[in-house]
Scaffold this active site. Structure first.
Site, PDB file in Angstrom:
ATOM      1  N   GLU A 269       0.968  -1.163  -0.084  1.00 59.46           N
ATOM      2  CA  GLU A 269       0.037   0.116  -0.388  1.00 59.46           C
ATOM      3  C   GLU A 269       1.269   1.336  -0.370  1.00 59.46           C
ATOM      4  OE1 GLU A 269      -2.921  -0.510   3.092  1.00 59.46           O
ATOM      5  OE2 GLU A 269      -3.886  -1.907   1.818  1.00 59.46           O
ATOM      6  N   GLU A 506      -5.066  -8.648  -0.518  1.00 55.33           N
ATOM      7  CA  GLU A 506      -5.451  -8.196   0.934  1.00 55.33           C
ATOM      8  C   GLU A 506      -6.708  -8.265   0.436  1.00 55.33           C
ATOM      9  OE1 GLU A 506      -4.471  -5.444   3.596  1.00 55.33           O
ATOM     10  OE2 GLU A 506      -2.561  -5.977   3.670  1.00 55.33           O
TER      11      GLU A 506
END
Length: 767
Positions: A269, A506
């Site tokens: 991220e 994820e």
């Protein structure tokens, strides 16, 4: 080398492997990519499903809430995600559940916490020993260099403390000045006023400054320099990036030669920091979370410089996620976050670069360069974070990884969270042999920590979807909602990347949803429904995934012990002691400690001798359907934009006839597996001990579509198991009421019509 199933005398299941076995012995060699698929040596498509190991890896094994952030150089991550001696238990459990593809988390801090260039060889040896065990359990992994909000010391995970000190931050003043929110990494984040605050840290001074210096320090912080290992003065960007590359190489050299390690991911991220921020006075409401006290960039600068500053306060609302409800003055004690003996000599880094200043006449802070981070400060060229900074570093990192391991290592890539794959990520910006690995969460459930019959497509709303189209009712509605969002992510990637693999790196659900009632009642139905809706969405998109997350340290009260999160559907506090466990795949003792397993553990096509087209599993009945097609000729392609439903028909030669479907003992034990839909010449066998349905499909005609339907039925004399829950929708819940209302309205309309006709007749008589 051909698979033995090509022999006319071969019987299904005659090999000694199982469907969810990704070891080289089972695959005939290393797993590789072809088009949008992972394939084995025989050309069979591999359907990868697994977990993130682990949320526990974000924090050190000797973390102390009371002393943090002191003694940052003495931390150790040995034993994260779990001690080496416990590995057989956890790997055997994941194998039983069919989750044998691992996203293995490693943080920069874990490797280099003691100082620049000082590497924790004990930790590197530990992760090598751990990952070396995976092939024994049919497992493979890719190593993800993990970060959130830059570092634990700025409220997340990732970089070591010395990186912040390199820029000039005082670790002990980050919280007092509002430069970071640290309660969540010190055991907080569970009470209402702290819930879900940690992502706001991306906009705060510490994390935003660090990300800006890392990616674009040469452009935006050219006055800040430090010494490298040789004592030469270099820019802060080069210092941080070189350190990151060196650390990455240490990790790759430690584990890159292992059979189980198929690739690496550069950064979890990633975030652009201040780069491309159009205004110093506000952040983008649609992309940056606004909750609690939210200082703008300009206000953060003042707070860090020791100036008490009034900032906006935001609270949760509906239908918009949050709204501004007040203002508050922060840093009333006039603390400074910049160290007097640091590289900025106590001055704010951005004041040093003329972005803002203090007007002595007005006795107030003033903005000097409003669009400083939007255009290059020296040439005025508009900045694009991806093309100017992210892609160049990604390619440099990929070259280092492959030089330290081998050219066949897969590079897993993700972009800024909640954004679609950028159209700029063209082939000239891509490293070779990539897999796109974005994340997906239901943002509404994450934000509210609640899930029920009413769900909202936040992805659509944030992109201008008409609100009524973004609302869904019931479990079928949730499935359709999540499926649309995941499909959008996948197909946007195909539109940019073409036929390249996509996995969801994820995805998960909050186990403490609905105010944690399930922990008191032990009724996890809503958690099971949300997990099923998400997995149905992934199955409809025909992509692999790694669930967030498997964390043995999870407890009902403390959750995953990081920023109040509670995502692990396994908790060893609920499990049997290790000495009472059996490690065979058929052993139900491994299931203890698992929650909502009936939703998590489900069938899937593991190795397909053809191109997968469609897979549908109905958790309420245990039945599923799978379609796959024989490849066409090499030139047989589909024109137009690639979609989930239209994979390319070209494919490497398939040297196998056997398709292997993971069919868990958890749902098949004590029940009858009824198989239908196959051709007359096809054969199959279900082996519960190996949890695999083996199918040998004989028809090899190019383009032929195979189909199998499987139903789980009760054995004679046994009771039928009740469904896990009802898959309801608007019409099943309100259909009778709506019909009754329509009948009533029709009756009223007809009645009014009858009265009108009588009045007209009477008027005609009178006249």
């Amino acid at each position: 080398m051909n698979h033995p199933s090509l022999s006319s005398s071969y019987l299904p299941g005659s090999s000694n492997t199982y469907g969810h076995d990704w070891s080289q012995g089972a695959l005939g060699g290393i797993i590789r990519t072809s088009g949008r698929h992972f394939i084995d040596h025989y050309g069979r498509v591999c359907g990868l499903r697994g977990v993130n190991l682990s949320g526990s890896s974000k924090s050190s094994s000797n973390h102390n809430n009371d002393t943090f952030p002191s003694k940052a150089e003495t931390v150790t991550f040995v034993g994260r995600p779990f001690p080496l001696e416990e590995a057989p238990e956890h790997f055997a459990r994941l194998r039983r559940w069919g989750l044998t593809f691992v996203r293995f988390l490693v943080t920069w801090e874990a490797v280099e916490h003691a100082g620049p260039g000082i590497y924790d060889t004990e930790y590197l040896n530990y992760i090598r020993d751990l990952l070396a065990l995976l092939p024994q359990y049919g497992m493979i992994a890719f190593v993800s260099l993990h970060q959130d909000v830059w570092s634990r010391y700025s409220g997340g995970s990732g970089a070591p403390a010395w990186t912040l000190e390199t820029v000039g931050f005082d670790l002990h003043e980050l919280e007092s000045t509002g430069a970071a929110w640290l309660k969540g990494v010190k055991g907080g984040g569970h009470i209402e006023e702290e819930r879900g605050l940690w992502p706001c840290g991306y906009q705060k001074l510490a994390a935003a400054t660090m990300a800006t210096c890392f990616w674009a320090g040469d452009a935006f912080a050219p006055k800040l320099s430090t010494n490298n290992k040789k004592g030469d003065a270099i820019s802060v960007q080069k210092f941080l990036q070189d350190a990151y590359l060196d650390m990455s190489e240490m990790v790759v050299r430690a584990v890159g030669d292992l059979e189980a390690v198929v690739g690496f991911e550069m950064m979890n991220e990633p975030h652009r920091g201040y780069v491309e921020v159009p205004s110093l006075h506000y952040f983008d409401y649609n992309t940056d979370l606004h909750l609690s006290a939210v200082p703008s960039a300009f206000e953060s600068f003042q707070l860090g410089a020791g100036r008490p500053t009034e900032v906006a306060v935001w609270t949760r609302s509906f239908p918009m996620p949050t709204r501004k409800t007040g203002r508050a003055v922060l840093n009333v004690d006039k603390r400074k976050v910049w160290k007097e003996d640091g590289p900025t000599k106590g001055q704010c880094l951005w004041e040093m670069h003329g972005v803002w200043g203090w007007d002595k006449n007005k006795n107030a802070a003033i903005v000097l360069r409003e669009s400083y981070f939007e255009k290059h400060p020296t040439n005025g060229k508009k900045i694009d974070w991806y093309t100017d900074f992210y892609y160049p570093f990604l390619n440099k990192w990929a070259e280092r990884v492959r030089a330290a391991s081998s050219p066949d290592k897969i590079v897993f890539v993700e972009m800024i969270p909640n954004e679609f794959c950028p159209s700029s990520f063209t082939e000239d910006h891509q490293p070779p042999n990539i897999v796109y690995a974005p994340h997906w969460y239901d943002l509404n459930a994450l934000f509210t920590k609640a899930f029920g019959d009413f769900t909202v497509n936040v992805q659509g709303l944030s992109r201008g979807m008409f609100p009524l189209k973004a609302f869904y009712w019931g479990h079928k509605g949730a499935r359709n909602n999540f499926a649309l969002q995941i499909r959008n992510i996948v197909e946007k990637a195909y539109q940019v990347l073409g036929e390249k693999p996509v996995i969801i790196g994820e995805c998960g659900i909050p186990m403490d949803m609905n105010k944690g009632r399930a922990f008191k009642t032990d009724d996890f139905t809503w958690q099971a429904k949300m997990m099923d809706a998400m997995l149905v969405g992934l199955e409809r998109a025909m992509v692999g995934f790694t669930l967030w997350n498997y964390n043995p340290y999870n407890t009902d009260l403390a959750g995953d012990e990081w920023n109040g999160e509670n995502f692990s559907w396994f908790s060893r506090s609920r499990a049997l002691p290790r000495d009472l466990l059996y490690y065979e795949q058929s052993s139900p003792s491994l299931d203890n400690g698992g929650r909502i397993l009936s939703a998590v553990v489900r069938p899937y096509p593991a190795k397909t001798a053809g191109i997968p087209l469609k897979f549908e599993y109905e958790v309420t009945t245990g039945s599923f359907m799978f379609k796959w097609r024989n490849p066409g000729a090499e030139t047989d392609t589909i024109s137009g934009t690639p979609t989930v439903d239209k994979p390319s028909r070209s494919h490497p030669e398939i040297k196998a006839l056997e398709t292997e479907i993971f069919l868990p003992s958890l749902i098949a034990h004590g029940r009858s597996v009824v198989v239908s839909g196959l051709e007359e010449d096809d054969s199959y066998v279900y082996d519960e001990a190996r949890q695999t349905l083996f199918i040998v499909a004989k028809n090899t005609q190019p383009g032929f579509v195979h189909e199998v339907r499987v139903k789980i039925a009760a054995l004679e004399g046994y009771k039928i198991r009740p469904p896990l829950f009802e898959a309801n929708d608007f019409w099943s819940d309100f259909g009778m009421g709506v019909c009754a209302l329509l009948v009533l309205l029709c009756a009223l309309l007809l009645g009014i019509s009858g009265i009108g006709e009588n009045l007209l007749r009477r008027l005609e008589i009178i006249l």
